[in-house]
Enzyme design. Structure first.
Site, PDB file in Angstrom:
ATOM      1  N   CYS A  52       0.846  -1.209   0.000  1.00  0.00           N
ATOM      2  CA  CYS A  52       0.000   0.000   0.000  1.00  0.00           C
ATOM      3  C   CYS A  52       0.874   1.249   0.000  1.00  0.00           C
ATOM      4  O   CYS A  52       1.744   1.395   0.856  1.00  0.00           O
ATOM      5  CB  CYS A  52      -0.897  -0.011   1.239  1.00  0.00           C
ATOM      6  SG  CYS A  52      -1.689   1.569   1.572  1.00  0.00           S
ATOM      7  N   ASP A  78       0.824  12.209  -6.150  1.00  0.00           N
ATOM      8  CA  ASP A  78       1.825  11.886  -7.158  1.00  0.00           C
ATOM      9  C   ASP A  78       1.258  12.014  -8.581  1.00  0.00           C
ATOM     10  O   ASP A  78       2.006  12.096  -9.546  1.00  0.00           O
ATOM     11  CB  ASP A  78       2.383  10.481  -6.908  1.00  0.00           C
ATOM     12  CG  ASP A  78       3.176  10.416  -5.601  1.00  0.00           C
ATOM     13  OD1 ASP A  78       4.061  11.269  -5.414  1.00  0.00           O
ATOM     14  OD2 ASP A  78       2.889   9.537  -4.759  1.00  0.00           O
ATOM     15  N   HIS A 109      -4.200   0.427   8.052  1.00  0.00           N
ATOM     16  CA  HIS A 109      -4.684   0.185   6.690  1.00  0.00           C
ATOM     17  C   HIS A 109      -6.146  -0.254   6.668  1.00  0.00           C
ATOM     18  O   HIS A 109      -6.877   0.036   5.724  1.00  0.00           O
ATOM     19  CB  HIS A 109      -3.800  -0.902   6.052  1.00  0.00           C
ATOM     20  CG  HIS A 109      -4.113  -1.188   4.618  1.00  0.00           C
ATOM     21  ND1 HIS A 109      -3.771  -0.320   3.603  1.00  0.00           N
ATOM     22  CD2 HIS A 109      -4.737  -2.232   4.018  1.00  0.00           C
ATOM     23  CE1 HIS A 109      -4.166  -0.823   2.437  1.00  0.00           C
ATOM     24  NE2 HIS A 109      -4.751  -1.980   2.660  1.00  0.00           N
ATOM     25  N   ASN A 149     -13.357   9.975  -1.175  1.00  0.00           N
ATOM     26  CA  ASN A 149     -14.041   8.922  -1.919  1.00  0.00           C
ATOM     27  C   ASN A 149     -13.841   7.639  -1.129  1.00  0.00           C
ATOM     28  O   ASN A 149     -12.711   7.191  -0.960  1.00  0.00           O
ATOM     29  CB  ASN A 149     -13.437   8.740  -3.316  1.00  0.00           C
ATOM     30  CG  ASN A 149     -13.728   9.907  -4.232  1.00  0.00           C
ATOM     31  OD1 ASN A 149     -14.776  10.524  -4.130  1.00  0.00           O
ATOM     32  ND2 ASN A 149     -12.802  10.210  -5.130  1.00  0.00           N
ATOM     33  N   HIS A 160      -7.003   2.133   2.183  1.00  0.00           N
ATOM     34  CA  HIS A 160      -6.386   2.829   3.319  1.00  0.00           C
ATOM     35  C   HIS A 160      -7.146   4.140   3.563  1.00  0.00           C
ATOM     36  O   HIS A 160      -7.340   4.914   2.632  1.00  0.00           O
ATOM     37  CB  HIS A 160      -4.905   3.107   3.016  1.00  0.00           C
ATOM     38  CG  HIS A 160      -4.133   3.481   4.237  1.00  0.00           C
ATOM     39  ND1 HIS A 160      -3.129   2.689   4.763  1.00  0.00           N
ATOM     40  CD2 HIS A 160      -4.236   4.555   5.071  1.00  0.00           C
ATOM     41  CE1 HIS A 160      -2.640   3.267   5.850  1.00  0.00           C
ATOM     42  NE2 HIS A 160      -3.301   4.398   6.057  1.00  0.00           N
ATOM     43  N   HIS A 162      -8.285   7.602   3.749  1.00  0.00           N
ATOM     44  CA  HIS A 162      -7.657   8.860   3.343  1.00  0.00           C
ATOM     45  C   HIS A 162      -8.662   9.772   2.662  1.00  0.00           C
ATOM     46  O   HIS A 162      -9.716   9.327   2.214  1.00  0.00           O
ATOM     47  CB  HIS A 162      -6.490   8.590   2.384  1.00  0.00           C
ATOM     48  CG  HIS A 162      -6.912   8.118   1.018  1.00  0.00           C
ATOM     49  ND1 HIS A 162      -7.412   6.848   0.786  1.00  0.00           N
ATOM     50  CD2 HIS A 162      -6.934   8.749  -0.180  1.00  0.00           C
ATOM     51  CE1 HIS A 162      -7.700   6.718  -0.507  1.00  0.00           C
ATOM     52  NE2 HIS A 162      -7.431   7.854  -1.123  1.00  0.00           N
ATOM     53  N   GLN A 164      -8.750  13.513   0.013  1.00  0.00           N
ATOM     54  CA  GLN A 164      -7.948  14.331  -0.878  1.00  0.00           C
ATOM     55  C   GLN A 164      -8.283  15.800  -0.636  1.00  0.00           C
ATOM     56  O   GLN A 164      -9.373  16.131  -0.183  1.00  0.00           O
ATOM     57  CB  GLN A 164      -8.225  13.984  -2.334  1.00  0.00           C
ATOM     58  CG  GLN A 164      -7.901  12.542  -2.677  1.00  0.00           C
ATOM     59  CD  GLN A 164      -7.937  12.291  -4.175  1.00  0.00           C
ATOM     60  OE1 GLN A 164      -7.319  13.002  -4.961  1.00  0.00           O
ATOM     61  NE2 GLN A 164      -8.666  11.261  -4.584  1.00  0.00           N
ATOM     62  N   HIS A 299     -21.236  17.553   2.909  1.00  0.00           N
ATOM     63  CA  HIS A 299     -22.180  16.736   2.150  1.00  0.00           C
ATOM     64  C   HIS A 299     -21.696  15.287   2.133  1.00  0.00           C
ATOM     65  O   HIS A 299     -20.523  15.031   1.877  1.00  0.00           O
ATOM     66  CB  HIS A 299     -22.259  17.183   0.683  1.00  0.00           C
ATOM     67  CG  HIS A 299     -22.801  18.553   0.471  1.00  0.00           C
ATOM     68  ND1 HIS A 299     -24.150  18.815   0.454  1.00  0.00           N
ATOM     69  CD2 HIS A 299     -22.191  19.750   0.240  1.00  0.00           C
ATOM     70  CE1 HIS A 299     -24.344  20.114   0.209  1.00  0.00           C
ATOM     71  NE2 HIS A 299     -23.173  20.701   0.086  1.00  0.00           N
ATOM     72  N   PHE A 313     -28.174   4.144  -9.719  1.00  0.00           N
ATOM     73  CA  PHE A 313     -27.506   4.632 -10.920  1.00  0.00           C
ATOM     74  C   PHE A 313     -28.069   5.998 -11.297  1.00  0.00           C
ATOM     75  O   PHE A 313     -29.262   6.117 -11.552  1.00  0.00           O
ATOM     76  CB  PHE A 313     -27.720   3.662 -12.083  1.00  0.00           C
ATOM     77  CG  PHE A 313     -26.947   2.384 -11.938  1.00  0.00           C
ATOM     78  CD1 PHE A 313     -25.683   2.263 -12.491  1.00  0.00           C
ATOM     79  CD2 PHE A 313     -27.465   1.305 -11.235  1.00  0.00           C
ATOM     80  CE1 PHE A 313     -24.951   1.096 -12.356  1.00  0.00           C
ATOM     81  CE2 PHE A 313     -26.735   0.132 -11.092  1.00  0.00           C
ATOM     82  CZ  PHE A 313     -25.483   0.019 -11.652  1.00  0.00           C
ATOM     83  N   GLU A 318     -31.227  11.037 -15.449  1.00  0.00           N
ATOM     84  CA  GLU A 318     -30.517  11.926 -14.524  1.00  0.00           C
ATOM     85  C   GLU A 318     -29.493  12.795 -15.261  1.00  0.00           C
ATOM     86  O   GLU A 318     -29.327  13.968 -14.964  1.00  0.00           O
ATOM     87  CB  GLU A 318     -29.827  11.103 -13.442  1.00  0.00           C
ATOM     88  CG  GLU A 318     -30.769  10.476 -12.420  1.00  0.00           C
ATOM     89  CD  GLU A 318     -31.510   9.232 -12.923  1.00  0.00           C
ATOM     90  OE1 GLU A 318     -31.294   8.822 -14.078  1.00  0.00           O
ATOM     91  OE2 GLU A 318     -32.308   8.674 -12.144  1.00  0.00           O
TER      92      GLU A 318
HETATM   93  O1  LIG Z   1     -35.675   2.249 -15.493  1.00  0.00           O
HETATM   94  P1  LIG Z   1     -34.386   1.473 -15.417  1.00  0.00           P
HETATM   95  O2  LIG Z   1     -33.693   1.367 -16.754  1.00  0.00           O
HETATM   96  O3  LIG Z   1     -34.526   0.145 -14.738  1.00  0.00           O
HETATM   97  O4  LIG Z   1     -33.462   2.356 -14.457  1.00  0.00           O
HETATM   98  C1  LIG Z   1     -32.292   3.015 -14.832  1.00  0.00           C
HETATM   99  O5  LIG Z   1     -32.572   4.241 -15.496  1.00  0.00           O
HETATM  100  C2  LIG Z   1     -33.255   5.226 -14.733  1.00  0.00           C
HETATM  101  C3  LIG Z   1     -33.393   6.483 -15.575  1.00  0.00           C
HETATM  102  O6  LIG Z   1     -32.153   6.957 -16.043  1.00  0.00           O
HETATM  103  C4  LIG Z   1     -32.509   5.522 -13.414  1.00  0.00           C
HETATM  104  O7  LIG Z   1     -33.303   6.375 -12.616  1.00  0.00           O
HETATM  105  C5  LIG Z   1     -32.241   4.225 -12.651  1.00  0.00           C
HETATM  106  O8  LIG Z   1     -31.453   4.501 -11.514  1.00  0.00           O
HETATM  107  C6  LIG Z   1     -31.499   3.248 -13.568  1.00  0.00           C
HETATM  108  O9  LIG Z   1     -31.235   2.052 -12.906  1.00  0.00           O
HETATM  109  O1  LIG Z   2      -7.416  10.498  -7.440  1.00  0.00           O
HETATM  110  P1  LIG Z   2      -8.127   9.190  -7.362  1.00  0.00           P
HETATM  111  O2  LIG Z   2      -8.719   8.918  -6.028  1.00  0.00           O
HETATM  112  O3  LIG Z   2      -7.314   8.037  -7.884  1.00  0.00           O
HETATM  113  O4  LIG Z   2      -9.341   9.346  -8.406  1.00  0.00           O
HETATM  114  C1  LIG Z   2     -10.697   9.359  -8.081  1.00  0.00           C
HETATM  115  O5  LIG Z   2     -11.104  10.633  -7.602  1.00  0.00           O
HETATM  116  C2  LIG Z   2     -10.992  11.729  -8.514  1.00  0.00           C
HETATM  117  C3  LIG Z   2     -11.530  12.973  -7.850  1.00  0.00           C
HETATM  118  O6  LIG Z   2     -12.849  12.808  -7.403  1.00  0.00           O
HETATM  119  C4  LIG Z   2     -11.716  11.438  -9.835  1.00  0.00           C
HETATM  120  O7  LIG Z   2     -11.445  12.461 -10.766  1.00  0.00           O
HETATM  121  C5  LIG Z   2     -11.276  10.094 -10.417  1.00  0.00           C
HETATM  122  O8  LIG Z   2     -12.048   9.788 -11.566  1.00  0.00           O
HETATM  123  C6  LIG Z   2     -11.461   9.006  -9.354  1.00  0.00           C
HETATM  124  O9  LIG Z   2     -11.031   7.755  -9.849  1.00  0.00           O
END
Ligand SMILES: O=P(O)(O)O[C@H]1O[C@H](CO)[C@@H](O)[C@H](O)[C@H]1O
Ligand SMILES: O=P(O)(O)O[C@H]1O[C@H](CO)[C@@H](O)[C@H](O)[C@H]1O
Lengths: 347, 347
Positions: A52, A78, A109, A149, A160, A162, A164, A299, A313, A318
């Site tokens: 790590c 980095d 870790h 994240n 681990h 952390h 950013q 948030h 999703f 959306e």
């Molecule tokens: O209706 P579906 O295809 O099952 O659902 C998908 O599309 C929708 C509209 O973009 C989203 O709100 C859902 O989160 C996604 O899983």
């Molecule tokens: O820098 P990381 O943690 O590898 O990267 C992650 O966070 C970033 C900031 O939210 C995003 O832009 C990347 O797509 C995601 O993989």
């Protein structure tokens, strides 16, 4: 036809912070899920992993060696998205200079904030304050975005614990929207939007439908306009515009307390490490006075919807039209309120 | 220090359609990826699946049976996010009535738009036109959002080729932003923002850095302000505000042609079924005149970044601060231009 019921019928909710809308379709939770399943994040990890790049004493991508740190440790990413040493670009589109830092929360870790004690979270907050404070003296930095994240689902590539910190010349999109809304609200009402929102949630509404937990200095709510199924906000009860305005040990302590409690509740919802992106919004570190347009808040945007392996999703509709949520924020708050503040692994 | 280089240095780009910004960090493509890998979408499927609720002749969730359709088939979503028969709600937050439809592109379970012929795509466009046209006469529908979620990564729960059409009382967030920007632009310049953008990309810029492909009626570009690594837009070259204004068979044909060509190029980038969300933006179906604020275009938001299994995560910084992209739109256009318009499976 029956009466309109917020727990049953589709409606839109307005987000006064970003001046945007979310479509809420509560009945939709009844639909079965046949789509992609995630891998649940419950493998057990060693407390030290020799491979790590965040563990104490290990080597990183560019050859540096991590110190044997005791609680937190900060270094420059980095593979930074913004850098301090690029040529200046004066015309549009704006060149963006800045710094990207990585901050480890703990030498261990295999721990997450949800399992850390309040006392172990305090040094994390103190380190955030330090970075934020120091940024005022760096001329090409006007904004500091602290974010975490958590979990592979959220694009996190290392378990681990952390976060950013991306410090930039420009004030990014989301904070800008909030600054604009807060300013407009202040001009109209001569009071702070988030101060008033805290009053509404904690005092004016008798049954407190969206409060998850609170202490003397902070409240954690599922905001009325939440997009993600279990989205929450931690909001300072008093009008502090940034972390450095926290009033001594008591407020620091209360912030650590509420972070511990909400992240622990998250893990207890589905008895798994709950993936989320978390971020702190506070006053920019530029030369302007932000007394009336900034109010410290955090948030939490967690990805899961139904189980440790089924996420929400935010795709097609959306992306192209409007965020859509299934359960209501009030239903989410109820679930979160029922969760224990003792971590399921510690029981 | 060296000169500022857009292929090397961090900068922000402005999106005039939605009045927002994206942070572009081209050097970041060099970073190694140790995070989550997706499952590549290349299982081979049967052309008819008895358990698929979209295949001809099969039964759906609420008990209806699909007809033995020949090209397209439309029905009301069994788990609709908005419905026509909910009680009216006159106060804020707005109640939202509407209809959610599902539309199959083909009776074949194991095909995608990328592998369909131009002639097979024409009936799909005709069916879109039909739904859009009919919506004008439904009083509680003011907006029609046609979109496709393709691939499990995009939350699509059934590989049978289909799109969704959500028709709503309210005009959703993203189209609203575009309407506002187009109106402002028209008021200032007495011309259409997208007409002018098409001119810029197709005529004014000599080396045409962002054009992927074009025909007489449409151009496909990686917009200057793209967020997703391989994001593209198909834009009508003439000022048509919606699908029903397409001028006869020639423009219909050209739209089918360009949809086929871009989706085929997508699949050829990583030799896999390229997951994306696609959506059509056009004039709302309300009572207003949209001659100056609407211009037919399609957005493609594909998820992949580096390979069939490594996607771009729009998480922490993107959610809390600002979308961030790695390669530039010009680099993406170059890659897409190099891809064949003959599908890799058909070679
Ligand atoms: O209706 P579906 O295809 O099952 O659902 C998908 O599309 C929708 C509209 O973009 C989203 O709100 C859902 O989160 C996604 O899983
Ligand atoms: O820098 P990381 O943690 O590898 O990267 C992650 O966070 C970033 C900031 O939210 C995003 O832009 C990347 O797509 C995601 O993989």
């Amino acid at each position: 036809m029956s009466e309109f019921d917020f727990n049953e019928h589709s409606h839109r909710r307005y987000n006064p912070l970003t001046n945007s809308w979310v479509l809420c379709s509560p009945h939709r939770t009844k639909r079965p899920w046949q789509g992609q399943q995630e891998t649940a994040d419950n493998e057990s990890l060693p407390s030290y992993d020799p491979s790590c790049y965040l563990c104490p004493g290990n080597r990183r991508a560019q050859g540096d060696t991590n110190p044997e740190y005791q609680n937190t440790f900060i270094f420059t990413n980095d593979f930074a998205a913004v850098k301090s040493d690029q040529p200046q670009f004066l015309h549009k589109p704006d060149g963006v200079r800045g710094e990207c830092k990585v901050m480890c929360f703990s030498p261990k870790h295999n721990i997450t904030v949800a399992e850390m004690s309040k006392d172990a979270i305090i040094p994390v907050i103190k380190a955030w304050i330090e970075v934020y404070r120091n940024s005022f003296s760096i001329p090409y930095i006007n904004h500091v975005q602290i974010f975490e994240n958590k979990g592979a689902i959220m694009g996190c590539s290392n378990p681990h614990p952390h976060c950013q910190i991306w410090c930039t010349e420009s004030i990014p999109e989301e904070p800008t929207k909030e600054l604009i809304s807060m300013t407009k609200y202040y001009e109209k009402n001569k009071s702070c939007l988030l101060c008033d929102y805290v009053l509404l949630e904690t005092l004016k509404l008798q049954d407190k439908p969206r409060i998850v937990c609170e202490n003397d200095s902070f409240v954690c709510v599922t905001p009325f306009w939440a997009i993600w199924p279990y989205e929450t906000m931690i909001i300072a009860k008093s009008h502090v515009k940034s972390l450095i305005e926290l009033d001594g040990e008591k407020q620091l302590n209360d912030l650590a307390d509420i972070i511990r409690r909400i992240t622990c509740r998250y893990d207890n919802v589905f008895k798994c490490s709950f993936p989320y992106s978390m971020g702190i919004h506070q006053a920019p570190v530029d030369e302007n006075d932000h007394s009336h347009d900034s109010h410290l808040h955090l948030h939490f945007y967690p990805a899961l919807l139904r189980s440790p392996t089924v996420k929400k999703f935010l795709v097609g509709y959306e992306m192209l039209a409007e965020p859509q949520r299934d359960l209501t924020p009030e239903q989410a708050a109820e679930t979160l309120r029922k969760c224990s503040e003792i971590h399921y692994k510690q029981k």
